[in-house]
Design a protein around this motif. Sequence first.
Motif, PDB file in Angstrom:
ATOM      1  N   GLY A  48      43.053  41.621 -25.791  1.00  0.00           N
ATOM      2  CA  GLY A  48      41.771  41.000 -26.428  1.00  0.00           C
ATOM      3  C   GLY A  48      40.972  42.081 -26.725  1.00  0.00           C
ATOM      4  O   GLY A  48      39.544  41.211 -27.301  1.00  0.00           O
ATOM      5  N   ASP A  49      40.850  42.808 -25.862  1.00  0.00           N
ATOM      6  CA  ASP A  49      39.884  44.160 -25.957  1.00  0.00           C
ATOM      7  C   ASP A  49      38.673  43.586 -25.393  1.00  0.00           C
ATOM      8  O   ASP A  49      37.759  43.612 -25.715  1.00  0.00           O
ATOM      9  CB  ASP A  49      39.840  44.290 -27.846  1.00  0.00           C
ATOM     10  N   ILE A  50      38.838  43.024 -24.075  1.00  0.00           N
ATOM     11  CA  ILE A  50      37.443  42.474 -23.313  1.00  0.00           C
ATOM     12  C   ILE A  50      37.476  43.127 -22.225  1.00  0.00           C
ATOM     13  O   ILE A  50      38.614  43.572 -20.927  1.00  0.00           O
ATOM     14  CB  ILE A  50      38.074  41.016 -23.002  1.00  0.00           C
ATOM     15  N   ALA A  51      36.311  43.091 -21.691  1.00  0.00           N
ATOM     16  CA  ALA A  51      35.837  43.430 -20.063  1.00  0.00           C
ATOM     17  C   ALA A  51      35.050  43.005 -19.826  1.00  0.00           C
ATOM     18  O   ALA A  51      34.044  42.895 -20.941  1.00  0.00           O
ATOM     19  CB  ALA A  51      35.607  45.296 -20.307  1.00  0.00           C
ATOM     20  N   ILE A  52      34.482  42.761 -18.561  1.00  0.00           N
ATOM     21  CA  ILE A  52      33.681  42.159 -18.262  1.00  0.00           C
ATOM     22  C   ILE A  52      33.120  43.163 -16.404  1.00  0.00           C
ATOM     23  O   ILE A  52      33.944  43.755 -16.378  1.00  0.00           O
ATOM     24  CB  ILE A  52      34.292  41.070 -17.143  1.00  0.00           C
ATOM     25  N   GLN A  87      35.536  33.381 -29.639  1.00  0.00           N
ATOM     26  CA  GLN A  87      35.528  32.609 -28.343  1.00  0.00           C
ATOM     27  C   GLN A  87      36.583  32.533 -27.593  1.00  0.00           C
ATOM     28  O   GLN A  87      36.011  32.623 -26.330  1.00  0.00           O
ATOM     29  CB  GLN A  87      34.160  31.757 -28.643  1.00  0.00           C
ATOM     30  N   LYS A  88      37.033  31.341 -27.870  1.00  0.00           N
ATOM     31  CA  LYS A  88      38.129  30.760 -27.455  1.00  0.00           C
ATOM     32  C   LYS A  88      39.029  31.942 -26.543  1.00  0.00           C
ATOM     33  O   LYS A  88      39.473  31.592 -25.276  1.00  0.00           O
ATOM     34  CB  LYS A  88      38.983  29.981 -28.206  1.00  0.00           C
ATOM     35  N   VAL A  89      39.462  32.576 -27.135  1.00  0.00           N
ATOM     36  CA  VAL A  89      39.767  34.416 -26.663  1.00  0.00           C
ATOM     37  C   VAL A  89      39.154  34.874 -24.956  1.00  0.00           C
ATOM     38  O   VAL A  89      39.499  34.874 -24.146  1.00  0.00           O
ATOM     39  CB  VAL A  89      40.652  34.971 -26.986  1.00  0.00           C
ATOM     40  N   ALA A  90      37.891  35.094 -25.540  1.00  0.00           N
ATOM     41  CA  ALA A  90      37.571  35.629 -24.524  1.00  0.00           C
ATOM     42  C   ALA A  90      36.937  35.330 -22.942  1.00  0.00           C
ATOM     43  O   ALA A  90      36.761  35.505 -22.702  1.00  0.00           O
ATOM     44  CB  ALA A  90      35.611  36.052 -25.634  1.00  0.00           C
ATOM     45  N   GLN A  91      36.629  34.166 -23.626  1.00  0.00           N
ATOM     46  CA  GLN A  91      35.907  32.956 -22.070  1.00  0.00           C
ATOM     47  C   GLN A  91      37.119  32.998 -21.426  1.00  0.00           C
ATOM     48  O   GLN A  91      37.201  32.248 -20.634  1.00  0.00           O
ATOM     49  CB  GLN A  91      34.916  31.924 -23.130  1.00  0.00           C
ATOM     50  N   PHE A  92      38.662  32.476 -22.184  1.00  0.00           N
ATOM     51  CA  PHE A  92      39.396  31.993 -21.503  1.00  0.00           C
ATOM     52  C   PHE A  92      39.947  34.086 -20.808  1.00  0.00           C
ATOM     53  O   PHE A  92      39.372  33.288 -19.056  1.00  0.00           O
ATOM     54  CB  PHE A  92      40.431  31.512 -22.632  1.00  0.00           C
ATOM     55  N   VAL A  93      39.358  34.674 -21.347  1.00  0.00           N
ATOM     56  CA  VAL A  93      40.500  35.675 -20.456  1.00  0.00           C
ATOM     57  C   VAL A  93      38.683  36.154 -19.235  1.00  0.00           C
ATOM     58  O   VAL A  93      38.673  36.505 -18.362  1.00  0.00           O
ATOM     59  CB  VAL A  93      40.234  37.354 -21.102  1.00  0.00           C
ATOM     60  N   ALA A  94      37.381  36.034 -19.576  1.00  0.00           N
ATOM     61  CA  ALA A  94      36.380  36.058 -19.149  1.00  0.00           C
ATOM     62  C   ALA A  94      36.572  35.584 -17.865  1.00  0.00           C
ATOM     63  O   ALA A  94      36.404  35.624 -16.554  1.00  0.00           O
ATOM     64  CB  ALA A  94      35.269  35.997 -19.624  1.00  0.00           C
ATOM     65  N   GLU A  95      36.940  34.241 -17.322  1.00  0.00           N
ATOM     66  CA  GLU A  95      36.610  33.452 -16.431  1.00  0.00           C
ATOM     67  C   GLU A  95      37.778  33.545 -15.592  1.00  0.00           C
ATOM     68  O   GLU A  95      37.649  33.814 -14.636  1.00  0.00           O
ATOM     69  CB  GLU A  95      36.633  31.896 -16.770  1.00  0.00           C
ATOM     70  N   LYS A  96      38.888  34.102 -16.406  1.00  0.00           N
ATOM     71  CA  LYS A  96      39.586  34.069 -15.237  1.00  0.00           C
ATOM     72  C   LYS A  96      39.515  35.582 -13.981  1.00  0.00           C
ATOM     73  O   LYS A  96      40.158  36.050 -13.081  1.00  0.00           O
ATOM     74  CB  LYS A  96      41.233  34.844 -16.148  1.00  0.00           C
ATOM     75  N   MET A  97      39.017  36.945 -15.200  1.00  0.00           N
ATOM     76  CA  MET A  97      38.784  38.048 -14.929  1.00  0.00           C
ATOM     77  C   MET A  97      37.950  37.941 -13.597  1.00  0.00           C
ATOM     78  O   MET A  97      37.785  38.360 -12.342  1.00  0.00           O
ATOM     79  CB  MET A  97      37.936  38.654 -15.302  1.00  0.00           C
ATOM     80  N   ILE A  98      36.718  36.673 -13.553  1.00  0.00           N
ATOM     81  CA  ILE A  98      35.495  36.504 -12.601  1.00  0.00           C
ATOM     82  C   ILE A  98      35.896  35.283 -11.230  1.00  0.00           C
ATOM     83  O   ILE A  98      35.924  35.924 -10.731  1.00  0.00           O
ATOM     84  CB  ILE A  98      34.030  35.552 -13.027  1.00  0.00           C
ATOM     85  N   GLN A  99      37.229  34.878 -12.056  1.00  0.00           N
ATOM     86  CA  GLN A  99      37.630  33.753 -10.622  1.00  0.00           C
ATOM     87  C   GLN A  99      38.357  34.690 -10.092  1.00  0.00           C
ATOM     88  O   GLN A  99      38.128  34.730  -8.594  1.00  0.00           O
ATOM     89  CB  GLN A  99      38.740  32.204 -11.526  1.00  0.00           C
ATOM     90  N   THR A 100      39.333  35.333 -10.918  1.00  0.00           N
ATOM     91  CA  THR A 100      40.381  36.803  -9.495  1.00  0.00           C
ATOM     92  C   THR A 100      39.980  37.964  -9.343  1.00  0.00           C
ATOM     93  O   THR A 100      40.312  38.643  -8.547  1.00  0.00           O
ATOM     94  CB  THR A 100      41.936  37.114 -10.635  1.00  0.00           C
TER      95      THR A 100
END
Length: 297
Positions: free
Chosen positions: A49-53, A157-170
């Motif tokens: 997704g090319d996403i980072a938190i 947003q659907k992809v980014a939010q899903f990934v972001a929340e997983k990263m923050i949770q774990t």
Amino acid sequence: GYILTAAHCACDTTSDNKFQNIYAMITNYRNTGVIHVRKCAVVGIDGCGDIAILRVNDMDGQKFLSWGNSSTMKPGNECYIVGNPRGEDTQSITSGVIRDPTFVDTGGAQILETLWSTAPGFAGNSGSCILDKNGNIIGVYTYGTQDFETLGGGATQKVAQFVAEKMIQTNQDYRLYRGELGISAVPLDSAAIVQLGLQGTGFNVRGMVVTDVKPGRPAANAGIVVNDIITEVEGLVCGLNYGQTSETTGYWKLPRNSVITVKVLTAASGYSTEVAKMVTLSTVPPASEDGYLSGNA
């Protein structure tokens, strides 16, 4: 606090090694008008997704953006990109319209649905939020075309939010693309209909035409072949829909080893027979596909 950005801004894309010295410039710290610079830590990255938190401390009371809903976006809806284009304009904003809210570049690295817009973006805009008219996040700008700065986008947003929340949770990386079919496919448009020799037949079907099948992978094992037309994956109708709804959209949240239903119009039947095939998503990707670009590291 947390900062959403592009993975290629937070790690070495050839090795997945996270950058150790990343700084965030807060231009209006706690609504005081004062600029603060804070060192960030990389919480996690997702290459597909090319996403980072990123995590940044001492941000209590800081204003933040809210998630929008990319699923409600339609071509022509106005949108905005904020960021630092070319590293020369730290508080810029450009405007445009949604070109395609569910584009899938099946031949590229970013294989999930992306939101494309006509808002100009340049090198330095990567990681910027794509905003709707109300200032809510509907995507993350991560790439553009080489020839036109007004054709680009990134994860919805659907992809980014899903990934972001997983990263923050774990508190770690999250690899989004976990299962795969082992095919390449393109939407069944007019050019594909002509290539398949179906012009003038009244053929009126949406789908994805299989252009390549990798030996020994899930689709091949299920008997799917080149020129078959995938019409549905897990009940999701594939094909042209404001651009394309790819077969990947039907299973991007599912882990490897999941069994999914793929409906196929078979080339062998002259596209007169639709067959429902049960396909087991790959459990182990080939070593050559591990790493940042495939999101399988």
